[in-house]
Design an enzyme around this catalytic site. Structure first.
Site, PDB file in Angstrom:
ATOM      1  N   HIS A  41       0.906  -1.283   0.141  1.00 23.66           N
ATOM      2  CA  HIS A  41      -0.023  -0.068  -0.145  1.00 23.66           C
ATOM      3  C   HIS A  41       0.832   0.946  -0.261  1.00 23.66           C
ATOM      4  CE1 HIS A  41      -3.559  -2.295   0.516  1.00 23.66           C
ATOM      5  NE2 HIS A  41      -3.486  -2.753   1.680  1.00 23.66           N
ATOM      6  N   ASP A  64      -2.958 -10.624  -2.586  1.00 24.27           N
ATOM      7  CA  ASP A  64      -3.630  -9.894  -1.384  1.00 24.27           C
ATOM      8  C   ASP A  64      -5.138  -9.531  -1.411  1.00 24.27           C
ATOM      9  OD1 ASP A  64      -2.145  -8.630   1.498  1.00 24.27           O
ATOM     10  OD2 ASP A  64      -4.215  -7.794   0.965  1.00 24.27           O
ATOM     11  N   HIS A  66      -6.553  -7.162  -0.467  1.00 24.07           N
ATOM     12  CA  HIS A  66      -6.592  -5.841  -0.824  1.00 24.07           C
ATOM     13  C   HIS A  66      -5.714  -5.355  -2.060  1.00 24.07           C
ATOM     14  CE1 HIS A  66      -6.848  -6.249   3.720  1.00 24.07           C
ATOM     15  NE2 HIS A  66      -7.955  -5.258   3.380  1.00 24.07           N
ATOM     16  N   ASP A  77      -4.507 -12.714   3.534  1.00 24.57           N
ATOM     17  CA  ASP A  77      -5.635 -12.250   4.095  1.00 24.57           C
ATOM     18  C   ASP A  77      -6.883 -12.561   3.311  1.00 24.57           C
ATOM     19  OD1 ASP A  77      -4.648 -10.499   2.242  1.00 24.57           O
ATOM     20  OD2 ASP A  77      -4.816  -8.795   3.782  1.00 24.57           O
TER      21      ASP A  77
END
Length: 307
Positions: free
Chosen positions: A126, A163, A165, A244
């Site tokens: 990120h 991931d 995200h 995740d």
């Protein structure tokens, strides 16, 4: 050749408060499952060095590094945002995490290792060139990819990000970069609410709704990632390995299992063997259910190391 396993005790010292899901126990959970899975002694362990500032500045602005350095507390915490926090060990941990990715890149390209996994924190995908966010301080994958491109002179580097995200920071670093192909699959709509608006041609973004399971994800990867990777013929592949998306992880809403992570890893490894002499560097991103994280990393490593 062996599979490298890079980590460092400094990565455990970074912590953002007892409430925070991105916690030091994540790395211990991985170590515990390596032992339980009886693969601990089958990997080549290497200590993560501190990344050089020159490597940081290939992927990040000087202002970003200056901001982190100026605000690193001698004690207590400094909150960058609501979920990204510095303690007195955070910058050293971040330099170890990025240093692991760079050292693994060097070792794999030198032929010392076939591939490598970096068991590191803080995570990175990120972090944009100019901003820390989403638990991430330095973008470990971006730092390593820039090193592969600009120091080693590679011309075709692929990034795979699974991931839950979207890796907005990595996309920001490489959107429009003809030497990089990035393939990602992520829950949408979901934090950081990016990756769907007019992505650059070198971005293969696959947003999926909550509750998507492994069979659907495998089909989408077959249809989207794999043809583009075959066409691109990468000389090296980097993996943002976020676990995740596991069905047991409460921070996400997808429904993958260890078998799905094994399958994804096998597909990526097959591309690497066809086009990149097997060269892969994988870096830990998310994964917050400790048991699921440890089991999933072991599944990922079993494929990388042919165990």
């Amino acid at each position: 050749m062996a599979t490298g396993f890079y980590t460092h005790p400094d990565c455990v010292l970074h912590e953002m408060g007892e409430w925070h899901p991105e916690c030091p126990a994540r790395l211990q959970a991985i170590e515990d499952q390596l032992i339980a899975g009886r693969i601990d002694g089958l990997l080549e362990r290497r200590e993560a060095p501190l990344v050089a500032e020159a490597d940081i500045l290939r992927a990040h602005t000087a202002a970003h590094w200056d901001f982190l350095s100026a605000n690193a507390p001698k004690s207590g915490y400094f909150a960058i945002d609501g979920d990204t926090v510095l303690n007195s060990h955070s910058l050293t941990a971040a330099r170890r995490a990025a240093g692991a990715a760079v050292a693994a890149t060097d070792a794999v390209l030198a032929g010392e290792l076939e591939n490598a996994f970096c068991s590191i924190r803080p995570p990175g995908h990120h972090a944009t060139p100019g901003t820390a966010m989403g638990f991430c301080l330095l973008n470990n994958i971006a730092v390593a990819v820039r090193h592969a491109l600009d120091v080693h002179g590679l011309q075709r580097v692929a990034i795979v990000d699974f991931d839950v995200h979207h890796g907005n920071g990595t996309e920001a670093a490489f959107a429009g970069e003809s030497r990089v192909l990035m393939c990602s699959i992520f829950q949408h709509p979901f934090y950081p609410y990016s990756g769907t608006e007019n992505p650059a041609p070198n971005m293969v973004n696959v947003p999926v709704p909550a509750r998507t399971g492994g069979l659907e994800v495998r089909e989408m990867i077959d249809l989207t990632w794999l043809p583009r990777l075959e066409e691109f013929k990468p000389q090296m592949i980097f993996i943002s390995a976020g676990f995740d998306a596991h069905r047991d992880d409460d921070l996400g809403g997808l429904a993958l299992t260890e078998a799905d992570f094994s399958w994804i890893t096998a597909q990526v490894k097959a591309v690497a063997q066809r086009h990149a002499h097997g060269r892969i560097v994988s870096c830990l991103e998310g994964g917050y259910n400790l048991s699921a994280l440890g089991r999933s990393v072991v599944a990922h490593l079993r494929v990388l190391a042919d165990l």
